[in-house]
Design a protein around this motif. Structure first.
Motif, PDB file in Angstrom:
ATOM      1  N   PRO A  60       0.938  14.032  46.177  1.00  0.00           N
ATOM      2  CA  PRO A  60      -0.761  13.174  46.395  1.00  0.00           C
ATOM      3  C   PRO A  60      -1.249  13.040  45.437  1.00  0.00           C
ATOM      4  O   PRO A  60      -2.220  11.739  45.255  1.00  0.00           O
ATOM      5  N   SER A  61      -1.779  13.650  44.648  1.00  0.00           N
ATOM      6  CA  SER A  61      -1.871  13.355  43.308  1.00  0.00           C
ATOM      7  C   SER A  61      -1.447  12.233  42.572  1.00  0.00           C
ATOM      8  O   SER A  61      -2.462  11.472  41.805  1.00  0.00           O
ATOM      9  N   GLU A  62      -0.254  11.853  42.371  1.00  0.00           N
ATOM     10  CA  GLU A  62       0.205  10.189  41.985  1.00  0.00           C
ATOM     11  C   GLU A  62       0.011   9.237  42.524  1.00  0.00           C
ATOM     12  O   GLU A  62      -0.739   8.600  41.922  1.00  0.00           O
ATOM     13  N   ARG A  63      -0.652   9.558  44.381  1.00  0.00           N
ATOM     14  CA  ARG A  63      -0.921   8.860  44.540  1.00  0.00           C
ATOM     15  C   ARG A  63      -2.537   8.489  44.922  1.00  0.00           C
ATOM     16  O   ARG A  63      -2.562   7.026  44.704  1.00  0.00           O
ATOM     17  N   SER A  64      -3.017   9.508  44.788  1.00  0.00           N
ATOM     18  CA  SER A  64      -4.821   9.358  44.447  1.00  0.00           C
ATOM     19  C   SER A  64      -4.758   9.039  42.862  1.00  0.00           C
ATOM     20  O   SER A  64      -5.554   7.762  42.620  1.00  0.00           O
ATOM     21  N   LEU A  65      -4.125   9.388  41.682  1.00  0.00           N
ATOM     22  CA  LEU A  65      -3.979   7.903  40.133  1.00  0.00           C
ATOM     23  C   LEU A  65      -3.967   6.994  40.543  1.00  0.00           C
ATOM     24  O   LEU A  65      -4.284   6.348  39.733  1.00  0.00           O
ATOM     25  N   ARG A  66      -2.606   6.540  41.456  1.00  0.00           N
ATOM     26  CA  ARG A  66      -2.186   5.539  41.981  1.00  0.00           C
ATOM     27  C   ARG A  66      -3.627   4.223  42.526  1.00  0.00           C
ATOM     28  O   ARG A  66      -3.896   3.265  41.436  1.00  0.00           O
ATOM     29  N   ASN A  67      -4.499   4.885  43.078  1.00  0.00           N
ATOM     30  CA  ASN A  67      -5.383   4.215  44.176  1.00  0.00           C
ATOM     31  C   ASN A  67      -6.153   3.995  42.737  1.00  0.00           C
ATOM     32  O   ASN A  67      -7.371   2.925  42.634  1.00  0.00           O
ATOM     33  N   ASN A  69      -6.024   4.327  39.264  1.00  0.00           N
ATOM     34  CA  ASN A  69      -5.942   3.094  39.216  1.00  0.00           C
ATOM     35  C   ASN A  69      -6.270   1.448  39.829  1.00  0.00           C
ATOM     36  O   ASN A  69      -6.271   0.699  38.584  1.00  0.00           O
ATOM     37  N   ILE A  70      -5.317   1.119  40.687  1.00  0.00           N
ATOM     38  CA  ILE A  70      -5.797   0.077  41.120  1.00  0.00           C
ATOM     39  C   ILE A  70      -7.583  -0.482  41.422  1.00  0.00           C
ATOM     40  O   ILE A  70      -7.486  -1.369  40.978  1.00  0.00           O
ATOM     41  N   ALA A  71      -8.207   0.513  41.566  1.00  0.00           N
ATOM     42  CA  ALA A  71      -9.593   0.587  41.783  1.00  0.00           C
ATOM     43  C   ALA A  71      -9.671   0.109  40.470  1.00  0.00           C
ATOM     44  O   ALA A  71     -10.897  -1.249  39.958  1.00  0.00           O
ATOM     45  N   GLN A  73      -8.859  -1.269  37.416  1.00  0.00           N
ATOM     46  CA  GLN A  73      -7.870  -2.377  38.051  1.00  0.00           C
ATOM     47  C   GLN A  73      -8.759  -3.834  38.410  1.00  0.00           C
ATOM     48  O   GLN A  73      -9.593  -5.086  37.806  1.00  0.00           O
ATOM     49  N   ALA A  74      -9.489  -3.262  39.028  1.00  0.00           N
ATOM     50  CA  ALA A  74     -10.239  -4.182  40.296  1.00  0.00           C
ATOM     51  C   ALA A  74     -11.748  -4.645  40.268  1.00  0.00           C
ATOM     52  O   ALA A  74     -11.584  -5.452  39.676  1.00  0.00           O
ATOM     53  N   GLN A  75     -12.042  -3.072  38.948  1.00  0.00           N
ATOM     54  CA  GLN A  75     -13.081  -3.058  38.887  1.00  0.00           C
ATOM     55  C   GLN A  75     -13.175  -4.207  37.099  1.00  0.00           C
ATOM     56  O   GLN A  75     -14.344  -4.426  36.953  1.00  0.00           O
ATOM     57  N   TYR A  76     -12.179  -3.959  36.299  1.00  0.00           N
ATOM     58  CA  TYR A  76     -12.450  -4.617  35.086  1.00  0.00           C
ATOM     59  C   TYR A  76     -12.224  -6.297  35.645  1.00  0.00           C
ATOM     60  O   TYR A  76     -12.062  -6.755  34.429  1.00  0.00           O
ATOM     61  N   ASN A  77     -11.372  -6.976  36.436  1.00  0.00           N
ATOM     62  CA  ASN A  77     -11.662  -7.890  37.185  1.00  0.00           C
ATOM     63  C   ASN A  77     -12.544  -8.301  37.621  1.00  0.00           C
ATOM     64  O   ASN A  77     -12.991  -9.917  36.611  1.00  0.00           O
ATOM     65  N   VAL A  78     -13.360  -7.974  38.378  1.00  0.00           N
ATOM     66  CA  VAL A  78     -15.296  -8.557  38.662  1.00  0.00           C
ATOM     67  C   VAL A  78     -15.827  -8.267  37.030  1.00  0.00           C
ATOM     68  O   VAL A  78     -16.218  -9.126  37.073  1.00  0.00           O
ATOM     69  N   LEU A  79     -15.373  -7.059  36.202  1.00  0.00           N
ATOM     70  CA  LEU A  79     -15.785  -7.311  34.936  1.00  0.00           C
ATOM     71  C   LEU A  79     -15.897  -8.275  34.329  1.00  0.00           C
ATOM     72  O   LEU A  79     -16.770  -9.050  33.460  1.00  0.00           O
TER      73      LEU A  79
END
Ligand SMILES: [Zn+2]
Length: 327
Positions: A60-67, A69-71, A73-79
Motif C-alpha cells: 500500500p505504501s508503494e502504491r501511494s508513493l507511485r500515485n 509520483n504520477i500526480a 509528474q502531471a503537476q510538473y507537466n502543467v507548470l
C-alpha cells in the motif's frame, strides 16, 4: 471403528550382516531432525513466495508513493506548459517592442544578448544534489530566464515611455505646418534643390522653398521654439530664425516687417512677421528654410500636419519645377 489419524511411520535401515531391512526403534532425535528439516523447507518456501509477491505486487505504501509520483509528474507537466505559454507571451511582447514601439520612437532595438543576459551555472549546483535534480534545475532555470527577460522588458517600456513623452514635446516643436496659409498662397514658385538664380540666371542650390503671396500676408511659426535671430541679412533681407530644439531650426526671409525679438518663445501658429520683398528678392514671397543639425533639408517633408494628401501631391509637383526662384 475409530480410525487412527496419524500413523507412526516405521523406519527401516539396511543391516548388511543380515542382508535385511530392519525396523528401527522410535527416536526423539530423529523426530527433531525431521521437524527441523521440514520447518527450514517451509520457511524457505515462504520466503520465496514473499519475494515473488513483493516483486510482483505493490505494498500500500508503494502504491501511494507511485500515485503521488504520477500526480507530481502531471503537476510538473502543467507548470511546464504554463512556463512555455508565458515564454510565448513574453516573446510576442519583445517582438512588438523591438519591431513596433522602438521603430515608431526612432530608437535602436534591444539586442538579444541584452534581453537574454547570461545565467551562472553555479546557481544550479546545489539543486543538482537534490532528488529529481534535473527537473528542478530545468524549471528553476526557465523561471530565472523569464524573470530576467521580464525585468529587461519592463526597463525597455520605462525608456519608451520617457521617449514617448519627449516625442510629444518633439512633435510640438519640429516644423510641421506651412508658414503661410493655403488661401493666401498664390503658388509655390520654387522648391528645394538646384534652381535658376533669378538675378544671375545660373543654376544654384536653393536651400528652401519660396511661397509667393501678397504683401503683408501673415507668416506663422511652423513649430514651438525660441527666436534666435531677428534682423537683416544681405541676401535674405528681414529674417527671423527659430530654434525648435531637437536639432531643428526654421528660417523666414524677405519679410516686410517683424515685431519679434530675439529670445522670445513662440508656439506653432504664432504670427512672426509679414510677407515682403526685402533683400535679394524679385517679388513678394516668403523664402522658408528648415535646418536639421545645421544642414538645410527639404521643407516639403515638414508640412505633414496641415495638408491633405491631394494638397501635398500638388505641392510636390509645384516645388519640383525647375523654374527660377524668387530667392
Ligand atoms: Zn528662396
Amino acid at each position: 471403528m475409530r480410525k487412527r489419524l496419524f500413523k507412526r511411520k516405521i523406519h527401516y535401515t539396511y543391516n548388511p550382516e543380515t542382508a535385511k531391512y530392519e525396523p528401527q526403534p522410535f527416536s526423539y532425535r530423529r523426530l527433531l531432525v525431521q521437524i527441523g528439516s521440514h520447518s527450514i523447507a517451509g520457511i524457505l518456501t515462504g520466503l520465496l513466495f514473499f519475494a515473488i509477491f513483493v516483486f510482483t505486487f505493490n505494498t500500500p505504501s508503494e502504491r501511494s508513493l507511485r500515485n503521488e509520483n504520477i500526480a507530481l509528474q502531471a503537476q510538473y507537466n502543467v507548470l511546464q506548459n504554463r512556463l512555455d505559454a508565458y515564454q510565448g507571451v513574453l516573446s510576442d511582447i519583445q517582438s512588438r517592442d523591438n519591431n513596433m514601439y522602438r521603430v515608431l520612437l526612432h530608437t535602436d532595438s534591444l539586442p538579444t544578448s541584452v534581453r537574454k543576459g547570461s545565467l551562472s551555472p553555479a546557481r544550479y549546483e546545489s539543486l543538482l544534489r537534490s532528488t529529481n535534480s534535473q527537473l528542478a534545475v530545468e524549471m528553476t532555470e526557465q523561471t530565472d530566464i523569464i524573470a530576467k527577460e521580464l525585468y529587461v522588458q519592463s526597463k525597455s517600456f520605462d525608456e519608451l515611455g520617457q521617449l514617448a513623452m519627449q516625442k510629444e514635446k518633439m512633435l510640438r516643436c519640429i516644423p510641421a505646418i506651412q508658414p503661410v496659409l493655403n488661401k493666401d498662397l498664390r503658388l509655390i514658385t520654387s522648391g528645394f534643390g538646384v534652381r535658376i538664380d533669378p538675378v544671375y540666371k545660373t543654376a544654384r542650390f536653393h536651400a528652401g522653398m519660396d511661397f509667393s503671396a501678397p504683401q503683408d500676408t501673415k507668416v506663422f511659426a511652423t513649430g514651438d521654439g525660441v527666436i534666435t535671430f531677428v534682423g537683416w541679412d544681405q541676401g535674405l533681407g528681414n529674417t527671423v530664425i527659430i530654434d525648435h530644439g531637437f536639432g531643428y531650426e526654421s528660417v523666414y526671409a524677405h519679410l516686410d516687417n517683424t515685431k519679434e525679438r530675439k529670445g522670445v518663445k513662440v508656439r506653432r501658429g504664432d504670427v512672426i512677421g509679414a510677407v515682403g520683398e526685402s533683400g535679394k528678392a524679385t517679388g513678394y514671397h516668403l523664402h522658408y528654410e528648415v535646418h536639421y543639425k545645421g544642414t538645410p533639408v527639404n521643407p516639403i517633408n515638414y508640412f505633414f500636419m496641415d495638408l491633405s494628401p491631394k494638397e501635398y501631391d500638388k505641392m510636390i509637383l509645384q516645388s519640383n519645377r525647375m523654374g527660377e526662384t524668387l530667392d
